[in-house]
Design an enzyme around this catalytic site. Sequence first.
Site, PDB file in Angstrom:
ATOM      1  N   ALA A  74      43.469  37.530  35.490  1.00  0.00           N
ATOM      2  CA  ALA A  74      44.181  38.702  35.001  1.00  0.00           C
ATOM      3  C   ALA A  74      44.053  39.795  36.065  1.00  0.00           C
ATOM      4  CB  ALA A  74      43.577  39.158  33.687  1.00  0.00           C
ATOM      5  N   GLY A  84      41.746  34.210  34.146  1.00  0.00           N
ATOM      6  CA  GLY A  84      42.979  33.896  33.428  1.00  0.00           C
ATOM      7  C   GLY A  84      43.743  32.726  34.036  1.00  0.00           C
ATOM      8  N   GLU A  99      42.113  29.723  32.630  1.00  0.00           N
ATOM      9  CA  GLU A  99      42.500  29.695  31.211  1.00  0.00           C
ATOM     10  C   GLU A  99      43.946  29.209  31.042  1.00  0.00           C
ATOM     11  OE1 GLU A  99      41.126  33.822  31.016  1.00  0.00           O
ATOM     12  OE2 GLU A  99      40.006  33.306  29.227  1.00  0.00           O
ATOM     13  N   GLU A 136      34.528  36.220  35.124  1.00  0.00           N
ATOM     14  CA  GLU A 136      34.638  37.504  34.412  1.00  0.00           C
ATOM     15  C   GLU A 136      33.315  38.252  34.305  1.00  0.00           C
ATOM     16  OE1 GLU A 136      36.095  34.706  33.416  1.00  0.00           O
ATOM     17  OE2 GLU A 136      38.128  35.117  32.730  1.00  0.00           O
TER      18      GLU A 136
HETATM   19  N1  CAA Z   1      43.636  41.069  40.168  1.00  0.00           N
HETATM   20  C1  CAA Z   1      44.236  41.929  40.989  1.00  0.00           C
HETATM   21  N2  CAA Z   1      44.380  41.712  42.314  1.00  0.00           N
HETATM   22  C2  CAA Z   1      43.875  40.560  42.796  1.00  0.00           C
HETATM   23  C3  CAA Z   1      43.223  39.616  41.978  1.00  0.00           C
HETATM   24  C4  CAA Z   1      43.131  39.911  40.598  1.00  0.00           C
HETATM   25  N3  CAA Z   1      42.580  39.053  39.723  1.00  0.00           N
HETATM   26  N4  CAA Z   1      42.817  38.591  42.759  1.00  0.00           N
HETATM   27  C5  CAA Z   1      43.195  38.880  44.002  1.00  0.00           C
HETATM   28  N5  CAA Z   1      43.833  40.070  44.042  1.00  0.00           N
HETATM   29  C6  CAA Z   1      44.404  40.746  45.195  1.00  0.00           C
HETATM   30  C7  CAA Z   1      43.323  41.361  46.052  1.00  0.00           C
HETATM   31  O1  CAA Z   1      42.902  42.591  45.546  1.00  0.00           O
HETATM   32  C8  CAA Z   1      44.032  41.488  47.402  1.00  0.00           C
HETATM   33  O2  CAA Z   1      44.889  42.592  47.343  1.00  0.00           O
HETATM   34  P1  CAA Z   1      45.000  43.588  48.638  1.00  0.00           P
HETATM   35  O3  CAA Z   1      45.551  42.711  49.720  1.00  0.00           O
HETATM   36  O4  CAA Z   1      45.934  44.645  48.165  1.00  0.00           O
HETATM   37  O5  CAA Z   1      43.591  44.049  48.909  1.00  0.00           O
HETATM   38  C9  CAA Z   1      44.918  40.236  47.403  1.00  0.00           C
HETATM   39  O6  CAA Z   1      45.040  39.816  46.052  1.00  0.00           O
HETATM   40  C10 CAA Z   1      44.337  39.103  48.221  1.00  0.00           C
HETATM   41  O7  CAA Z   1      43.028  38.838  47.722  1.00  0.00           O
HETATM   42  P2  CAA Z   1      41.712  38.861  48.638  1.00  0.00           P
HETATM   43  O8  CAA Z   1      41.926  39.725  49.837  1.00  0.00           O
HETATM   44  O9  CAA Z   1      40.551  39.178  47.752  1.00  0.00           O
HETATM   45  O10 CAA Z   1      41.679  37.334  49.109  1.00  0.00           O
HETATM   46  P3  CAA Z   1      40.390  36.476  49.515  1.00  0.00           P
HETATM   47  O11 CAA Z   1      40.920  35.222  50.094  1.00  0.00           O
HETATM   48  O12 CAA Z   1      39.436  37.271  50.287  1.00  0.00           O
HETATM   49  O13 CAA Z   1      39.682  36.142  48.092  1.00  0.00           O
HETATM   50  C11 CAA Z   1      39.609  35.465  45.788  1.00  0.00           C
HETATM   51  C12 CAA Z   1      40.339  35.352  47.131  1.00  0.00           C
HETATM   52  C13 CAA Z   1      38.221  34.800  45.855  1.00  0.00           C
HETATM   53  C14 CAA Z   1      40.458  34.748  44.742  1.00  0.00           C
HETATM   54  C15 CAA Z   1      39.439  36.968  45.417  1.00  0.00           C
HETATM   55  O14 CAA Z   1      40.707  37.598  45.535  1.00  0.00           O
HETATM   56  C16 CAA Z   1      38.925  37.204  44.027  1.00  0.00           C
HETATM   57  O15 CAA Z   1      37.726  37.060  43.786  1.00  0.00           O
HETATM   58  N6  CAA Z   1      39.831  37.598  43.103  1.00  0.00           N
HETATM   59  C17 CAA Z   1      39.442  37.930  41.753  1.00  0.00           C
HETATM   60  C18 CAA Z   1      39.157  36.698  40.914  1.00  0.00           C
HETATM   61  C19 CAA Z   1      38.677  37.085  39.539  1.00  0.00           C
HETATM   62  O16 CAA Z   1      37.629  37.693  39.375  1.00  0.00           O
HETATM   63  N7  CAA Z   1      39.456  36.684  38.496  1.00  0.00           N
HETATM   64  C20 CAA Z   1      39.125  36.969  37.127  1.00  0.00           C
HETATM   65  C21 CAA Z   1      39.832  38.185  36.649  1.00  0.00           C
HETATM   66  S1  CAA Z   1      39.285  38.695  35.069  1.00  0.00           S
HETATM   67  C22 CAA Z   1      40.192  37.775  33.978  1.00  0.00           C
HETATM   68  O17 CAA Z   1      40.961  36.911  34.335  1.00  0.00           O
HETATM   69  C23 CAA Z   1      39.978  38.146  32.525  1.00  0.00           C
HETATM   70  C24 CAA Z   1      40.634  37.269  31.541  1.00  0.00           C
HETATM   71  O18 CAA Z   1      40.159  36.194  31.216  1.00  0.00           O
HETATM   72  C25 CAA Z   1      41.793  37.742  30.832  1.00  0.00           C
END
Ligand code: CAA
Length: 258
Positions: free
Chosen positions: A64, A109, A112, A132
Amino acid sequence: MENIIYEKIELVGVLQVNRPKALNALNVQTIIDFEKALDKIEQDRELRCLVITGSGDKAFVAGADIVEMSKMTSIQAKEFSQKGQGIFRRLEILRIPVIAAVNGYALGGGCELACACDFIYASEKAKFGQPEVALGLMPGFGGTQRLARFVGLANARELIYTGRQINAQEALRIGLVNKVCEPEKLMNEVLECAKIISKQAPLAVAASKEAINDGFDVAIDKGLGFEVDLFSDLFESEDVKIGTKAFIEKTPAKFIGE
Ligand code: CAA
């Protein structure tokens, strides 16, 4: 639709989450677009299988949208969770099988979403996880309920409590994915499987899906009762006549979905 690409390849629908600049993270707009695509898919009586994947070569869905969630109140978060759960539930009970083609990160998400599909094929580059808790959150789109159905309670607990990412091979070992493919072959393998499903009797596939889903967490006698009802209902369909006759006459069956 801004963040969803939907196309049909013969009888198979392919829905792509298309927000590569945020690794296909599910923001409110993407969920709205997903709902619109589902409206269309649910109405399409021709479809035999649906494939869900992510745009680009890096992510299926990276969860998400964290930026949007960082500004949400509890009331808004409730609505967001219900909306996300809503689309995933619609996928789960869709009349046709849904296959997740996980081409990269399937986190939060994203994991999921994959678990709301009937089964998962993954690229060798795929990474799964429920991170999360590292954000002060917990899974909100069904992860606490569905992950265990794929990998068992103990594996689901470990993944959710640690937030640890696993690679495609580990996902295969614990039963999260059915098959691991070379990245460039993933879509072909998934479409091949979808094509085989498309050739089967559609009412029979739909009834099988319903019996599996409805019977999974009820007492076995109740589940067997669902199976008896759905099995016997199929005998009112033309396709039973077509399929059994074709077997006896040693000809290929051409099902009509009636
Ligand atoms: N939400 C918003 N933006 C996201 C995102 C997310 N879940 N995942 C990645 N992005 C964005 C980053 O912020 C980045 O944006 P900018 O270029 O503007 O900075 C872009 O996508 C590229 O990502 P990274 O630079 O971080 O890429 P990376 O290769 O270094 O890392 C990754 C990849 C490990 C997937 C890392 O992006 C990451 O950890 N993302 C978050 C994953 C996460 O925690 N997901 C769970 C969300 S909570 C949820 O989903 C709740 C639910 O159940 C409803």
